[in-house]
Enzyme design. Structure first.
Site, short mmCIF file in Angstrom:
data_model
loop_
_atom_site.label_atom_id
_atom_site.label_comp_id
_atom_site.label_asym_id
_atom_site.label_seq_id
_atom_site.Cartn_x
_atom_site.Cartn_y
_atom_site.Cartn_z
N ASP A 85 -7.84 -4.23 9.81
CA ASP A 85 -7.07 -2.97 9.46
C ASP A 85 -7.89 -2.09 10.34
O ASP A 85 -8.72 -1.38 9.83
CB ASP A 85 -6.88 -2.54 8.28
CG ASP A 85 -5.96 -1.43 8.20
OD1 ASP A 85 -5.42 -1.08 6.94
OD2 ASP A 85 -5.15 -1.14 9.12
N HIS A 138 -8.91 -6.12 4.18
CA HIS A 138 -8.78 -5.44 5.36
C HIS A 138 -10.14 -5.03 5.78
O HIS A 138 -10.41 -4.36 5.52
CB HIS A 138 -7.95 -4.55 5.10
CG HIS A 138 -6.28 -4.42 4.97
ND1 HIS A 138 -5.55 -3.40 4.98
CD2 HIS A 138 -5.62 -5.38 5.11
CE1 HIS A 138 -4.12 -3.80 4.89
NE2 HIS A 138 -4.30 -5.38 5.03
N GLU A 152 -3.22 -2.89 -2.53
CA GLU A 152 -4.05 -2.26 -1.82
C GLU A 152 -4.59 -1.00 -2.60
O GLU A 152 -3.83 0.04 -2.36
CB GLU A 152 -3.83 -2.21 -0.24
CG GLU A 152 -5.28 -1.75 0.38
CD GLU A 152 -4.71 -1.50 2.15
OE1 GLU A 152 -3.61 -1.65 2.24
OE2 GLU A 152 -5.57 -1.24 2.62
N ASP A 205 -10.82 3.86 10.31
CA ASP A 205 -10.21 2.71 10.91
C ASP A 205 -10.58 2.47 12.60
O ASP A 205 -9.99 2.03 13.39
CB ASP A 205 -8.54 2.89 11.02
CG ASP A 205 -8.16 2.84 9.32
OD1 ASP A 205 -7.68 4.16 9.01
OD2 ASP A 205 -8.13 1.82 8.93
N HIS A 248 -12.06 1.66 2.48
CA HIS A 248 -11.27 2.46 1.13
C HIS A 248 -12.22 2.88 0.27
O HIS A 248 -11.66 3.04 -1.12
CB HIS A 248 -10.08 1.69 0.90
CG HIS A 248 -9.05 1.77 1.84
ND1 HIS A 248 -7.72 1.48 1.37
CD2 HIS A 248 -8.86 2.26 2.74
CE1 HIS A 248 -6.72 1.81 2.53
NE2 HIS A 248 -7.48 2.22 3.39
N TRP A 293 0.84 -1.10 0.09
CA TRP A 293 0.14 0.11 0.06
C TRP A 293 0.85 1.13 -0.15
O TRP A 293 1.95 1.22 0.88
CB TRP A 293 -0.98 0.05 1.33
CG TRP A 293 -1.61 1.44 1.25
CD1 TRP A 293 -2.50 1.96 0.31
CD2 TRP A 293 -1.20 2.49 2.22
NE1 TRP A 293 -2.94 3.17 0.65
CE2 TRP A 293 -2.17 3.53 1.85
CE3 TRP A 293 -0.21 2.66 3.23
CZ2 TRP A 293 -2.21 4.82 2.38
CZ3 TRP A 293 -0.14 4.01 3.66
CH2 TRP A 293 -1.13 4.97 3.53
N ASP A 342 -12.58 7.00 6.19
CA ASP A 342 -11.57 5.82 6.59
C ASP A 342 -11.07 5.99 7.82
O ASP A 342 -9.91 5.91 8.01
CB ASP A 342 -10.45 5.69 5.40
CG ASP A 342 -9.67 4.56 5.60
OD1 ASP A 342 -8.46 4.66 5.38
OD2 ASP A 342 -10.06 3.52 6.20
N ASP A 354 -9.86 -2.87 1.29
CA ASP A 354 -9.94 -2.34 2.70
C ASP A 354 -11.23 -1.97 2.81
O ASP A 354 -11.90 -1.07 1.93
CB ASP A 354 -8.76 -1.44 2.89
CG ASP A 354 -9.00 -0.57 4.27
OD1 ASP A 354 -7.99 -0.99 4.93
OD2 ASP A 354 -10.00 -0.48 4.66
N LYS A 365 -7.33 2.47 -2.78
CA LYS A 365 -7.85 3.42 -1.76
C LYS A 365 -8.47 4.67 -2.55
O LYS A 365 -7.99 4.87 -3.59
CB LYS A 365 -6.69 3.97 -0.72
CG LYS A 365 -7.17 4.71 0.44
CD LYS A 365 -6.14 5.19 1.28
CE LYS A 365 -6.69 5.84 2.53
NZ LYS A 365 -5.54 5.93 3.45
C1 LIG Z 1 -0.92 0.43 8.03
C2 LIG Z 1 -1.49 0.05 6.96
O1 LIG Z 1 -0.72 -0.41 5.77
C3 LIG Z 1 -2.72 1.06 6.35
O2 LIG Z 1 -3.64 1.14 7.10
C4 LIG Z 1 -3.20 0.58 4.95
O3 LIG Z 1 -3.41 -0.82 4.89
C5 LIG Z 1 -4.38 1.29 4.82
O4 LIG Z 1 -5.42 0.96 5.01
C6 LIG Z 1 -4.25 2.99 4.72
O5 LIG Z 1 -5.35 3.37 4.62
MN LIG Z 2 -5.83 -1.19 4.88
#
Ligand SMILES: C[C@H](O)[C@H](O)[C@@H](O)C(=O)CO
Ligand SMILES: [Mn+2]
Length: 413
Positions: A320, A280, A220, A290, A256, A179, A288, A253, A222
């Site tokens: 994630d 993820h 990955e 998290d 994302h 990523w 996003d 993810d 986004k």
């Molecule tokens: C730390 C990870 O690589 C990161 O969260 C990545 O996976 C991501 O989702 C960035 O938005």
């Molecule tokens: Mn991620």
């Protein structure tokens, strides 16, 4: 009670024991970065950047590899089943030395490999293309500066070599997820140029063919990030095309995409064209963000699609999220158990009856059966799964976590 529940499900054509077997053989890849707020152990004092943000300041963040391993052992002891560790390159053991990202080697991760071997778990890996002076302007593999691109290409190449060694030593293919934060805060002038450079850099990164039994490459996508609100080079379209063309795994993810856009509906389409999927599992709130994964509709829908597509053997389920506002052990346990419960619910779905109703055009029965399914006693099966793995039920786990907080986390000043 469990035997009666098994009969209830059997009447609907569901084999509970089979579902429990699949649960036991489906690992969740635990992201190390929940344990220390995505800091890593380079000791460079670098700030978290590149569009990543952690909020909260709960006590007990892991400050060293041994503290992080201790926390992960606590988490693993509270999770039914056998799982994996998902490690970022910035978590290597650099012995207090300055080792730049393009200089990392297997030896910096041997301790982690040995730890995983002792835990009886597999390990996945990630080049860390963020929180570094050479990523300060938000561009790495797609930068117009050749020196910057070369540096990050070398980091990713080194990461793949390390991952292959991890996979070989642990006897389980290591998923290496690339990523990059590359994007623009405001409107770019040459989207194509950035994307052409990213594709060329990735081609160089993946140029060395590695044994797929040791290393599986993933990329990955986004939609946006902090500082890349207007343009992300590695968009979903870019990476789906790249993964299809180069037959790498694609990482989806859950945070994302557009806030109202789930990834469940993407799974069947993606798996028609790419060999493997990395997930993820996350929870975006407004963006996003998290957040810790919950047993919610989005997560349930993701697992339902994996089971309905018979895709578990081609999917690597990672998590994630990074929440520093609550006990970090609890965050891992809540999030992982939520993903597992969602998977169990999917495995217990009377999908043959649902499919039969649908193929007969009987959408009435299909709808009613979907509602019946929600009221079935799946939690009895979940508690049985916890019991068979000598792990506490959800509520019981909290008191264990609180004891660990008192004994271990609260003394980390
Ligand atoms: C730390 C990870 O690589 C990161 O969260 C990545 O996976 C991501 O989702 C960035 O938005
Ligand atoms: Mn991620």
């Amino acid at each position: 009670m469990f035997e009666q529940v098994k009969e209830t499900y059997a009447e609907l054509g569901v084999d509970v024991e089979k579902a429990l077997e699949v649960m036991a053989s489906t690992p969740i890849s635990l992201h190390c970065w929940q344990g220390d707020d995505v800091g890593g152990f380079e000791g460079s004092g670098g700030e978290l950047g590149s569009g990543l943000a952690v909020t909260g300041n709960y006590l007990g963040k892991a400050r060293t590899i041994s503290e992080l391993q201790k926390d992960l052992e606590q988490v693993l002891s509270l999770l039914p089943g056998t799982h994996r560790l998902n490690l970022h390159a910035i978590y290597g053991d650099f012995g207090g030395q300055k080792v730049d990202r393009d200089e990392i080697e297997v030896k910096h991760f041997q301790g982690w490999i040995d730890w995983c071997k002792a835990q009886g778990i597999g390990m996945d890996f990630n080049p860390s293309c963020f929180s570094h002076e050479k990523a300060a302007d938000g561009l790495t593999l797609s930068s117009a500066d050749e020196g910057i691109r070369e540096f990050w290409i070398k980091h990713c190449q080194a990461s793949r070599k390390i991952a292959a060694a991890i996979g070989e030593q642990l006897g389980s293919a290591c998923v290496t997820n690339v990523w990059v934060p590359d994007g623009m805060k405001d409107l770019p002038a040459d989207r194509l140029g950035f994307r052409q450079r990213l594709a060329a850099s990735l081609d160089t990164v993946f140029g060395e063919k590695l044994n797929p039994a040791h290393n599986i490459d993933a990329v990955e996508c986004k939609l946006f990030g902090i500082g890349s609100e207007s343009f992300v080079v590695g968009s979903h379209e870019f990476y789906m095309g790249y993964a299809m063309k180069n037959q790498t795994a694609l990482c989806l993810d859950a945070g994302h995409f557009h806030p109202t856009e789930g990834i469940a509906d993407k799974i069947s389409s993606v798996l028609m064209y790419v060999p493997e999927l990395l997930l993820h599992v996350s929870r975006g709130v407004r963006w996003d963000s998290d957040h810790v994964v919950l047993f919610d509709d989005q997560t349930q829908a993701i697992m339902q699609e994996l089971v309905r597509c018979d895709a578990l053997s081609r999917t690597h389920i990672g998590l994630d999220f990074f929440d520093a506002s609550i006990n970090r052990i609890a965050a891992w346990v809540i999030g992982t158990r939520a993903a597992q419960k969602s998977l169990l619910l999917a495995l217990l779905e009377p999908r043959e009856k649902l499919r039969a109703a649908e193929q007969a055009g009987d959408f009435t029965s299909r709808l009613m059966l979907q509602e019946v399914n929600k009221a079935l006693p799946w939690s009895v099966v979940w508690n049985e799964f916890c019991n068979r793995n000598n792990t506490p039920t959800d509520w019981q786990a909290l008191s264990v976590i609180k004891e660990y907080e008192l004994a271990e986390l609260s003394v980390r000043c």
